[in-house]
Design an enzyme around this catalytic site. Structure first.
Site, PDB file in Angstrom:
ATOM      1  N   GLY A 152       5.668  -7.975  10.831  1.00 59.56           N
ATOM      2  CA  GLY A 152       6.444  -6.888  10.258  1.00 59.56           C
ATOM      3  C   GLY A 152       5.717  -6.269   9.080  1.00 59.56           C
ATOM      4  O   GLY A 152       4.801  -6.866   8.501  1.00 59.56           O
ATOM      5  N   CYS A 153       6.133  -5.070   8.705  1.00 62.49           N
ATOM      6  CA  CYS A 153       5.469  -4.354   7.614  1.00 62.49           C
ATOM      7  C   CYS A 153       5.685  -5.040   6.266  1.00 62.49           C
ATOM      8  O   CYS A 153       4.720  -5.341   5.545  1.00 62.49           O
ATOM      9  CB  CYS A 153       5.932  -2.910   7.571  1.00 62.49           C
ATOM     10  SG  CYS A 153       7.722  -2.681   7.541  1.00 62.49           S
ATOM     11  N   TYR A 154       6.936  -5.305   5.919  1.00 61.34           N
ATOM     12  CA  TYR A 154       7.200  -5.995   4.651  1.00 61.34           C
ATOM     13  C   TYR A 154       6.525  -7.369   4.599  1.00 61.34           C
ATOM     14  O   TYR A 154       5.903  -7.721   3.582  1.00 61.34           O
ATOM     15  CB  TYR A 154       8.700  -6.152   4.425  1.00 61.34           C
ATOM     16  CG  TYR A 154       9.433  -4.925   3.953  1.00 61.34           C
ATOM     17  CD1 TYR A 154       9.058  -4.244   2.794  1.00 61.34           C
ATOM     18  CD2 TYR A 154      10.538  -4.448   4.655  1.00 61.34           C
ATOM     19  CE1 TYR A 154       9.757  -3.129   2.358  1.00 61.34           C
ATOM     20  CE2 TYR A 154      11.246  -3.330   4.221  1.00 61.34           C
ATOM     21  CZ  TYR A 154      10.850  -2.671   3.070  1.00 61.34           C
ATOM     22  OH  TYR A 154      11.548  -1.569   2.634  1.00 61.34           O
ATOM     23  N   THR A 199       3.842  -8.456   5.979  1.00 67.59           N
ATOM     24  CA  THR A 199       2.388  -8.379   5.824  1.00 67.59           C
ATOM     25  C   THR A 199       1.991  -8.306   4.353  1.00 67.59           C
ATOM     26  O   THR A 199       1.176  -9.102   3.867  1.00 67.59           O
ATOM     27  CB  THR A 199       1.829  -7.166   6.590  1.00 67.59           C
ATOM     28  OG1 THR A 199       2.046  -7.352   7.993  1.00 67.59           O
ATOM     29  CG2 THR A 199       0.339  -6.998   6.332  1.00 67.59           C
TER      30      THR A 199
END
EC number: 1.2.1.38
Length: 343
Positions: free
Chosen positions: A148-150, A152
């Site tokens: 996921g973006c967060y 990472t």
């Protein structure tokens, strides 16, 4: 030349895959799928990639996963949709990078609890695709769960301290994201008048990226942690700035901490350590870099580390291409060697 399909090509991650793959020397996009837009020209929907590669000749297709026969598939579908697609591709022996959350958890009960979905397509061999931590496993797998973006930006910001057992079990992440992180479909929350000149927290203690951050750091540190995560929505298009806090278990200096980070990420092209100055969203915009800085220690022994990523690149499509490069034995930087758009 290896061939690529993108399943779910109308969202922001699909769009970003097309942009980044346009410069890749060893792959060609053959199929881009969309049930809703099937039959429409790709470049009418994504004019930003017009005249690049073979994109002018492509149309969106409504192809069943059983009929896909490319070397690589990027699955850019929503959570819950991938689990009906990935097992079929897996059986065919296709290399898969799934950008949804469906394969990020070995613990299916944890996935079902946080995502509110019944998981129906588990694949034991799926690997969590954070290359800086799991590169060797990624090399041996054909099914990659893109992080996921967060998570990472959060995981990379604290990994060296957790791996070296330098902080206690309490770790707090405060993350602020651009609106593109909410996806292409507009909502009341992401409506321009509500976002512009505004800043707000959401899902303050119950965001589904919380357990993803926690389980990866617990695996790295081989101990239970008390991870807290609160996201915020910024009035910008793209980027995530994460401020990570924890308490040091021993007396170390800022210089010691920086040395630990530089050693931990030695040879990692996509992680840039800032000894001085502050990381920024513009510094990583459009890139696959994760910039990490801060490393400040207060009078109470609290250490603060700040990371910046582009949520659509290192937080999604760029990292997916990085994973593809690893699986296929390409240069890991291929298609991703660009600097930030600053100013």
């Amino acid at each position: 030349m290896k061939t690529v399909s993108i399943i779910g090509g109308t969202g922001y991650t699909g769009s970003e895959l097309l942009r980044l793959l346009s410069t890749h020397e060893k792959v060609e996009v053959l199929n881009v799928t969309s049930r809703k837009e099937a039959g429409k020209k790709l470049t009418d929907f994504h004019p930003q990639v017009r005249n690049l590669r073979n994109y002018n000749d492509l149309e969106f297709q409504n192809i069943a996963p059983e009929d896909i026969d490319t070397d690589i598939v990027f699955c850019a579908t929503p959570h819950g949709a991938s689990m009906a697609i990935v097992p079929i591709l897996h059986e065919k022996g296709i290399n898969i990078i799934d950008l949804s959350g469906d394969y990020r958890f070995e613990d299916i009960e944890m996935y079902e609890s946080w995502y509110g979905l019944k998981h129906t397509g588990k694949i034991e061999s799926a690997v969590y695709g954070l290359p800086e931590l799991h590169r060797e496993k990624i090399k041996k797998s054909k099914t990659i769960a893109n992080p996921g973006c967060y998570p990472t930006g959060a995981i990379l910001s604290m990994a060296p301290l957790v791996a070296n057992d330098l902080v206690d079990e309490r770790i707090i992440f405060d993350s602020k994201s651009g609106v593109s992180g909410a996806g292409v479909e507009a909502s009341q929350t992401t409506h321009f008048p509500n976002v512009n000149e505004n800043l707000g927290a959401y899902k303050i203690t119950k965001h589904r990226h919380s357990p993803e951050i926690g389980k990866e750091l617990e695996y790295l540190g081989n101990k239970k942690l008390k991870v807290s995560f609160t996201p915020h929505l910024l009035p910008v298009t793209r980027g995530i700035l994460t401020t990570a806090h924890s308490y040091l278990k021993e007396d170390v200096s800022r210089a010691d901490v920086i040395e630990i980070y530089e050693e931990f990420y030695d040879g990692e092209f996509f992680v840039r350590i800032f000894e001085e100055g502050m990381v920024s969203l513009t510094g990583v915009r459009g890139t696959n870099f994760c910039d990490i800085g801060g490393f400040e220690i207060d009078q109470h022994g609290r250490i603060v580390v700040v990371s910046a990523i582009d949520n659509l690149v290192k937080g999604a499509s760029g990292q997916a291409i990085q994973n593809m490069n690893i699986i296929m034995g390409f240069d890991e930087k291929m298609g991703l060697s660009v600097g930030g758009m600053r100013p």
